[in-house]
Design an enzyme around this catalytic site. Structure first.
Site, PDB file in Angstrom:
ATOM      1  N   LYS A 108       0.853  -1.189   0.000  1.00 18.40           N
ATOM      2  CA  LYS A 108       0.000   0.000   0.000  1.00 18.40           C
ATOM      3  C   LYS A 108       0.885   1.234   0.000  1.00 18.40           C
ATOM      4  CE  LYS A 108      -4.388   0.665   2.387  1.00 18.40           C
ATOM      5  NZ  LYS A 108      -4.970   0.616   3.727  1.00 18.40           N
TER       6      LYS A 108
HETATM    7  O1  G3P Z   1      -9.485   1.816   4.653  1.00 17.12           O
HETATM    8  C1  G3P Z   1      -9.191   3.088   5.166  1.00 17.12           C
HETATM    9  C2  G3P Z   1      -9.732   3.220   6.526  1.00 17.12           C
HETATM   10  O2  G3P Z   1      -9.032   2.422   7.435  1.00 17.12           O
HETATM   11  C3  G3P Z   1      -9.854   4.612   6.999  1.00 17.12           C
HETATM   12  O3  G3P Z   1     -11.035   4.649   7.684  1.00 17.12           O
HETATM   13  O4  G3P Z   1     -12.759   5.535   9.176  1.00 17.12           O
HETATM   14  O5  G3P Z   1     -10.336   6.168   9.533  1.00 17.12           O
HETATM   15  O6  G3P Z   1     -11.601   7.081   7.614  1.00 17.12           O
HETATM   16  P1  G3P Z   1     -11.449   5.943   8.542  1.00 17.12           P
END
Ligand code: G3P
Length: 220
Positions: free
Chosen positions: A83
């Site tokens: 990634k």
């Molecule tokens: O896949 C990306 C994710 O882990 C981010 O999620 O909820 O932190 O925006 P969030």
């Protein structure tokens, strides 16, 4: 639509695998910080349980640093995908990884243009962050829809991962927007399973079954 679990928690991954709904896993430094331990060991365990790609995230800012980290992760298991965050250096690293046959997931995508560039550079997976766009009053699902259409029109091989999924509605919307993949926290996966009428119905059927058996036993 393929379903990936967005977690570094082994038990969550094992559970989703047992349910037969797990196609892949995405991890990132934030998710790893929640479980701790050795990132390499976690990745190796996750790769054994997971039938599909497992994303391992680089944290270096420079191209050489990203290449060192990514090459290291790629050696841990055959289903590792490296990634890389969207940036000028990130694009260069993605392009170099592609030349080396190492698959990449370009993360922190917030526009269709960023996604187009990631696909051009050679990323196999592209991750627009739906929830974080919604947070700033922009419709995150528009990016998914536009990017899927762009990749389809131009016959590009990259797959879109709807990431930063926060609720079950996001999953339905991502599927309807044609996202190839959605990566989801375990809690949201559980929320997708349940409905109050389903849960109530199960209790009711069980109670009626017992009543019928008791009545039959009383007649005998
Ligand atoms: O896949 C990306 C994710 O882990 C981010 O999620 O909820 O932190 O925006 P969030």
């Amino acid at each position: 639509m393929k379903i990936f679990l967005d977690t570094a928690d082994i038990e969550e991954i094992r559970t989703a695998a047992r349910w037969g709904v797990l196609d892949g896993v995405t991890t990132n430094p934030t998710l790893y910080a929640k479980v701790g331990g050795s990132y390499d060991e976690i990745l190796q365990q996750v790769c054994k349980i997971t039938p599909g790609p497992v994303s391992a995230e680089c944290v270096s800012d420079d191209v050489d640093g990203m290449l060192d980290e990514g090459r290291h992760y790629a050696k841990l298991a055959p289903n590792i995908v490296v990634k890389v965050a969207m940036s000028e250096n990130g694009l260069e690293a993605i392009s170099r990884f592609a030349d080396e046959g190492i698959k990449t997931n370009c993360t922190l995508i917030f526009t269709a243009n960023q996604g187009l560039l990631a696909a051009k550079a050679g990323a196999s997976l592209i991750s627009p962050f739906v929830g974080r766009l919604d947070d700033i009053n922009q419709d995150g699902m528009d990016v998914i829809r536009d990017l899927v259409e762009i990749l389809t029109i131009h016959e590009m091989d990259a797959e879109v991962i709807a990431a930063s999924i926060r609720n079950p509605l996001h999953m339905t919307q991502a599927a309807l927007a044609g996202s190839h993949i959605a990566t989801v926290p375990f809690k949201v996966l559980q929320q997708m399973v349940h409905h109050p009428l389903t849960d109530k119905g199960i209790v009711q059927f069980k109670a009626d079954w017992q009543k019928a058996h008791q009545a039959a036993a009383a007649k005998a």
